[in-house]
Design an enzyme around this catalytic site. Structure first.
Site, PDB file in Angstrom:
ATOM      1  N   ASP A  73      47.532  -7.463  71.607  1.00  0.00           N
ATOM      2  CA  ASP A  73      48.707  -8.332  71.471  1.00  0.00           C
ATOM      3  C   ASP A  73      49.664  -7.742  70.429  1.00  0.00           C
ATOM      4  OD1 ASP A  73      50.438 -10.453  71.634  1.00  0.00           O
ATOM      5  OD2 ASP A  73      48.973 -11.995  71.117  1.00  0.00           O
ATOM      6  N   ASP A  74      50.802  -7.232  70.880  1.00  0.00           N
ATOM      7  CA  ASP A  74      51.839  -6.657  70.001  1.00  0.00           C
ATOM      8  C   ASP A  74      51.492  -5.273  69.454  1.00  0.00           C
ATOM      9  OD1 ASP A  74      53.178  -9.043  70.324  1.00  0.00           O
ATOM     10  OD2 ASP A  74      53.122  -9.649  68.225  1.00  0.00           O
ATOM     11  N   CYS A  98      55.573 -11.613  74.777  1.00  0.00           N
ATOM     12  CA  CYS A  98      54.203 -11.829  75.239  1.00  0.00           C
ATOM     13  C   CYS A  98      54.110 -12.410  76.641  1.00  0.00           C
ATOM     14  CB  CYS A  98      53.467 -12.740  74.263  1.00  0.00           C
ATOM     15  SG  CYS A  98      53.320 -12.083  72.585  1.00  0.00           S
ATOM     16  N   ASP A 138      50.674  -5.894  75.429  1.00  0.00           N
ATOM     17  CA  ASP A 138      51.700  -6.630  76.169  1.00  0.00           C
ATOM     18  C   ASP A 138      53.122  -6.235  75.764  1.00  0.00           C
ATOM     19  OD1 ASP A 138      51.502  -7.789  73.656  1.00  0.00           O
ATOM     20  OD2 ASP A 138      51.203  -9.834  74.388  1.00  0.00           O
ATOM     21  N   ASN A 139      53.307  -5.809  74.533  1.00  0.00           N
ATOM     22  CA  ASN A 139      54.631  -5.352  74.083  1.00  0.00           C
ATOM     23  C   ASN A 139      54.467  -4.590  72.787  1.00  0.00           C
ATOM     24  OD1 ASN A 139      54.672  -8.702  73.619  1.00  0.00           O
ATOM     25  ND2 ASN A 139      54.936  -7.476  71.767  1.00  0.00           N
TER      26      ASN A 139
END
Length: 535
Positions: free
Chosen positions: A48-49, A77, A312-313
């Site tokens: 995540d991130d 997200c 996700d990013n």
């Protein structure tokens, strides 16, 4: 410095990973799918991130890998995760932000998109047993969307986190039943708990079916709560001071220009602390990956298992004087790692082909032997592309719809309404008109990013990423006008695409044909205003 054991060169049985803009696959016999007497297992580990551009992977051993860009369809997200699950761009899955009103895990999403995700197809049509553990979508578990009792279709075993990333004091949906957790490290630290649940699945699953396992960690997302044994690591580490760090984006969209340069000392301390916290939380992801890989090896399943590791990013910490967040169009927010290992994949191979996260679903389905052409996915499988040497795309679409508040932030009353994420020092990371779409091109003759904003001035940003990797200079007013017009046309096509039409040749593809007469009439105002903007 702690290394992520499961990616070390020193363990050749386990660690032939390849971080990719695309993965270079060696030839597999038979059809385009991964055919064998034993269908392969598949593991997807989603962080995540986790960034690439600002050093998010530097705590890993890199001696056996080569780093390449993979791009996300949206640098936030929930829209990005929806793209991973559906293989679609945001304009087709209609998840526009992290809110329920933005279609994040809404009833409408559950009805229209969840039945057609790649895990649903793996379970229903490809005969896979499936396991999910971790963060799903940001609004999963919301009372207006079925609560934690809702189990998305496609999962044989379901352990879904209620709402957004946390490390302690959270609720899990364990096959539709709420399981509350507190703040005891030995029982509740989420990354470790996900690792243990994954090992349990591997231990007790049936051996008569191939499996797909998706583990979605909270790290390195805020609140950056490290495990106790890692809380003093990297104490002298600071966020990287790259050329675009603490620099005023004078030729960029107004939201970037409003950032205060130079940043205050308090903002810099804040982002340095955040950067260290991110790295500390990743050490537990390191442990998780190593445990899963070792368990697969002990069970004799590693050589028949594809493992994907991605995010996700991306993220930023001080670039263009924006303290911490994602959401922006620049490389630091839209590029993420993608590492893949699996049967017949050789280590230390490189390629510059352009992969997006909308390609993960099609590729995984292809590995499972499912005909991707039966789906309405916008992405494409890079498994057959690598096998038969056929042509590959030269561009992908990035979309983002900005968010703002209807009222002024009480902490920043001078800013007025329409902005959001204004911290620290009232520097805003988002606004209603931070709505944009980009064509990201990587071809032999071009490494270009072209973006348009949906605002009153149709603001345009263009970057030659080869000559300007930190995107310091917006060349929208100096680039050849014919190129500008072609990119505008291509952007409109991609924003209107669906399934196969999303995979047509890009501007720098030799097969591309440009006919101004085919400009979409519904978008014609944009081209005329664009011409006025760049004069």
């Amino acid at each position: 410095m702690k290394k992520m054991g499961s990616f070390r060169c020193s363990g050749p049985k386990m660690f032939s990973f390849l971080l990719i803009c695309v993965t270079l696959w060696s030839h597999l016999s038979g059809s385009s799918g991964a055919s064998s007497s034993r269908r392969p297992n598949i593991v997807l580990i989603l962080t995540d991130d986790l960034d690439v551009a600002i050093g998010g992977l530097k705590i890993l051993s890199v001696s056996s890998r080569v780093f390449f860009p993979q791009f996300v369809a949206s640098p936030l997200c929930c829209p990005s995760r929806a793209s991973i699950l559906t293989g679609k761009y945001p304009h087709n899955h209609h998840v526009i932000n992290n809110t329920l009103d933005g279609n994040c895990s809404s009833k409408a999403w559950q009805k229209s998109e969840e039945p057609h995700t790649f895990p649903a197809l793996l379970k229903a049509s490809a005969g896979y047993q499936t396991f999910f553990a971790g963060k799903y979508l940001n609004q999963y578990g919301h009372s207006e969307a079925g609560g934690v009792e809702h189990i998305p279709p496609g999962w044989s075993y379901w352990v879904g986190l209620d709402k957004n990333s946390k490390y302690y004091n959270y609720t899990l949906s364990v096959n539709g039943k709420a399981q509350k957790h507190g703040a005891d490290y030995s029982k509740d630290y989420l990354t470790d708990l996900l690792a243990n649940m994954s090992l349990d699945f591997l231990q007790y699953k049936t051996s008569y079916q191939p499996f797909f396992m998706m583990v979605s960690t909270p790290a390195p997302h805020s609140p950056w709560t490290a495990a106790p044994q890692y809380q003093k690591r990297f104490n002298n580490t600071k966020a990287p001071r790259d050329p675009n760090f603490n620099v005023h984006g004078k030729d960029k969209h107004w939201l970037i220009r409003q950032a205060k340069t130079p940043m205050s000392n308090s903002s810099i301390r804040f982002l340095d602390d955040a950067f260290r916290g991110r790295w500390q939380t990743l050490l537990s992801v390191d442990d998780l990956v190593e445990k899963i890989v070792k368990r697969l090896e002990v069970r004799g399943e590693l050589n028949n298992t594809y493992i994907f590791f991605t995010s996700d990013n991306g993220y930023h910490t001080g670039q263009f004087s924006l303290p911490v967040d994602k959401r922006q169009l620049y490389e630091f927010d839209i590029r993420v790692p993608l590492m893949v290992r699996g049967p017949n994949i050789k280590p230390n191979q490189t390629s510059q082909m352009l992969v997006a996260n909308v390609d993960l679903g099609p590729t995984i389905l292809d590995i499972a032997g499912y005909n991707v052409n039966k789906t309405q996915m916008d992405g494409m499988s890079f498994l057959p592309i690598m096998m038969n040497g056929s042509s590959w795309r030269t561009d992908i679409l990035v979309e983002y719809e900005g968010e703002g508040r209807n009222k002024s932030d009480p902490a920043c009353p001078l800013l007025g309404p329409g902005v959001s994420e204004c911290f620290p020092d009232c520097v805003c990371e988002d606004s209603y008109n931070n709505t944009y779409a980009c064509v990201r091109t990587i071809a032999r003759s071009s490494n270009l990013q072209y973006c348009e904003f949906d605002d009153n001035e149709v603001f345009v940003e263009v970057y030659n990423v080869t000559a300007d990797p930190y995107q310091l200079t917006n060349i929208a007013k100096t680039i050849d006008k014919e190129v500008l017009e072609k990119m505008n046309h291509r952007l409109m096509m991609l924003q209107s695409c669906s399934a196969q039409s999303c995979r047509t040749p890009g501007v720098y593809d030799p097969r591309y044909k440009f006919d101004p007469r085919q400009m979409f009439t519904s978008h014609s105002w944009r081209l005329s205003r664009l011409r006025q903007t760049v004069k």
